[in-house]
Every structure is written in C-alpha cells, then in structure tokens.
Design a protein around this motif. Structure first.
Motif: not given
Length: 424
Positions: A260, A83, A72-73, A262, A133, A135, A75-76
C-alpha cells in the motif's frame, strides 16, 4: 486566551474551544460504563442515519470530481453504507479496548508512610487537524471519548459537508447517552483563519495532533502555540545487509513498498550492501518492476537495470506515497546508517539480515520510532502492534512516540495520600 465562560465577544472558534473545555471537565470523572455507553450509541446512530451521511458526502464528492480531483483522492473521500457500517464496527471495537483512565502507572509507600500513586488522566481538550478522509472524524472522536477527552475536529474543506453530518450524528448520540454534546465539536469555518485560531488557542486546547501530508504537519508544528504531537511523515528505509537471505529481502522490500504505497509506513528508499548487490539487484529489480514500481537509483542500480531513473538528492528526501522508490548501494552497515540519519523522517527503518550482531548494531544506531528486523516497514501500525486502534504515529520524542493508542491520549497525575503528614 482565558478559559472563562463563553462570551459573545469571542470568535466562533474561541467559543467552540471554551465549550470543549467545559465538556472536558464534565467528561473526565465519568466512569468507563458511561463513555462506553456513549460509543455504543454512536455506532448505532451511524448505521441508523447512514442515508443522511451518504447524502451529505455526495455533495463533497460531486464538488471534488467537478474540481478535477484524482480518482484515488475521491475514493478516500467517499462514504458508502458499507463503509459507514465498517466505521461503526470500528467504534464498537474501541469500546472493547482496555480503559486507560485511572490506570496506576506506578505506586509505592514512601519511607515516611505517604502513599504515592501516579495515575493516568485524560489530556483534556484534543484538537485534530486532518485532511480528506471523513472516517478520521469518527475514529478520532471515538478514541478521544474512550480516553475521557473532549475533541475539536478540523477536517479539510473538501469533506466539510460529510464532517458536518458526521459530527451532528455523533453529538446527538453522545447527548442522548447523557454525556455533554460539546465533548465532540467541529471547528467552525472552512478558511485557514479558523485553523490558525485553533493553533493559537493555548490555554483552551491542551494538544493538537495534525494528520495529513508533510506541508500540513510542518505548518501546524511551526505556527502553533498549542503543544503539538508531530505525526506521520514517513521517509522509511529498507537496508539489505551483506548476510541477508535474498528471497526474504525481496519479499520484504516489495511488501514494504508496494502493498500500500500511499501510507506513511511504506518504504521510500532501499539501501543494499555492496557485498550482496550483484546477486540482489537483478532479483529486486524484476520483483519491483512486476509490482509496478519505478526505481530512482544510483549508478550501481542504473547499471543493473535499463529502466532505472537516475536518483538525485531530492529523491533521497522524498516521501513518494506512490509506486516509486529511491535506491542505493552502500559499502557498509555504517554507511547505510549514515544515509538514514541524513534523510530519515524518523518513522520506520528495516534491516534484512541473518547476522544477529548486525541486527543489534543497526537497531542500536538507528534513531527512529520503529526498527524492523527481518520484517516489513508496513507493520508500524497501532492495529498491527495489538493496540486495537491508533490516532496517529508520532515521530517526535516527547510524551508519545510511534503508534499512538489510548494510553498516549492520556497524561498522568500524582495522588499522594497521608495521615496528617506535615513536612519538617
């Protein structure tokens, strides 16, 4: 620290902050067209150089996987051409937002004839300390540029290659559009020392905004000599009142927790009035179980479900950011408010009720950035509030509180115009 011309004796972080200070002075008087033009150039450059960014990001994700980082991390952390295109689209959305700089907050003509105006101005140099992240690198830079601020970006070491590539693209685009490249800078270094230097650059950096987990935010708030806007930790509550519509309450609870889990506006505790508990608990447990949520409950919740885990004081204060929720039955609305006052992080609380008086009382007594009445906690968000974008959600009370859009990245100054006025 002084804010004079960069010198060779200064550390790299200090020199970076000084260059940002000079860039902020150049940026502040520029018209909206110049800032928007730079942002459009940024969006185009992100798409044109996507392959370069993805390659750099691959170095970060490979290191993360080798270190056993959870999927999950990873992926972030991951950037793909799709993206990056979405990030570029977000930048173009920022361009379309109203310009806060120069807005007259209030104005009047005083009895002596002086004309008084309070106008919005950029904060100056904004430091962003954030995790994971990449982004956020572009989001923060875009919002700061739009509001006339220079930005110092300090992401986590796990995204260093990605952030370096992104900031390189941003700086080239900004400079190509005629703005000072130093309006966007990556804070040099990957060690904690560079973070500490940034936190102590008082006089060069006007404000710091930490974005990340509770530990990061606490460290910045406690150790920084630069003013800090505290953001993001969300121990959010849903209170189901005695006169709640049960179907509505179940829907709001599940959405608040599981849509969501998280994020900081996800619910972490549910409180249920004893008068509705017998009818509500079985329905809520079934829905939460179906959504994959583990309930950490008090004795009443444990009696209602065999799979409920016994709650401890640690559960009441935990921001799970996972498919877990703490749960209790309370004797009254006042007891629910008392529990919230003890354990809340001041982010978002919700009440579900058909009683308008109960909703008003809850809204009055609860002191958090947002109170939801018959609505999910997940709505505390700049985009959902119609702000277009946000740089974070402030849980403090000075300057900015709640989702921070462009106006919150400004301060104000007074412009007083006279006609030879002197004070007697």
């Amino acid at each position: 620290m002084s804010s004079d011309t960069p010198g060779t004796d200064a550390s790299p972080v200090t020199q970076t902050a000084r260059r940002a200070r000079e860039a902020a002075a150049e940026l502040a008087p520029l018209p909206r067209t110049a800032r928007d033009g730079a942002l459009l150039a940024v969006a185009d450059a992100l798409e044109a150089r996507a392959a370069e960014i993805v390659t750099a990001n691959g170095d970060d994700t490979a290191k993360a996987r080798a270190a056993g980082t959870p999927d999950a991390i990873v992926d972030r952390l991951t950037l793909t051409p799709e993206r990056i295109a979405a990030i570029a689209s977000d930048v173009r959305d920022v361009v379309a937002l109203p310009d806060p700089v120069g807005e007259v907050v209030r104005g009047s003509t005083l009895p002596n004839g002086l004309e008084l105006r309070q106008v919005r101005v950029p904060l100056g140099v904004v430091g962003i300390i954030y995790e994971a992240r990449p982004n956020v690198t572009v989001d923060a830079a875009a919002l700061c540029l739009k509001s006339g601020n220079a930005v110092l970006l300090r992401g986590s070491s796990s995204a260093y290659a990605s952030n370096t590539a992104l900031v390189g693209v941003l700086r080239d685009a900004v400079a190509g559009a005629g703005l000072p490249a130093d309006a966007v800078q990556l804070v040099p270094g990957e060690s904690r020392e560079s973070v500490k230097e940034l936190m102590r650059a008082r006089g060069l950096v006007d404000v710091l905004i930490p974005r990340g987990g509770a530990s990061l935010i606490r460290t910045v708030v406690e150790e920084s000599t630069v003013p800090v806007i505290e953001t993001g930790v969300g121990n959010c509550h849903v209170y189901v009142d005695e006169l709640a519509d049960i179907d509505m309450a179940v829907d709001i609870l599940v959405n608040s927790k599981a849509q969501r889990p998280s994020v900081c506006n996800a619910a972490e505790t549910v409180l249920v009035h004893a008068g509705i508990a017998d009818a509500f608990l079985p329905r809520a447990l079934a829905a939460l179980t179906e959504a994959g949520v583990t309930v950490h409950g008090d004795e009443a919740w444990q009696r209602a479900g065999a799979d409920v885990v016994a709650a401890t004081d640690e559960d009441w204060g935990t921001e799970y950011l996972s498919y877990d929720i703490a749960a209790a039955v309370v004797p009254s609305l006042e007891a629910a408010v008392g529990h919230i006052r003890r354990w809340t992080s001041g982010h978002t609380e919700a009440i579900v009720t058909r009683d308008a008086a109960a909703a008003r009382r809850f809204s009055t007594l609860v002191d958090s950035t947002a109170v939801m009445v018959n609505a999910s906690t997940r709505f505390t968000d700049g985009g959902q509030f119609g702000f277009g974008a946000e740089i974070g959600i402030s849980t403090q009370k000075l300057h900015a509180r709640g989702p921070m859009g462009l106006p919150e990245l400004t301060s104000t100054k007074y412009v007083v115009t006279g006609d030879g006025h002197t004070r007697g």
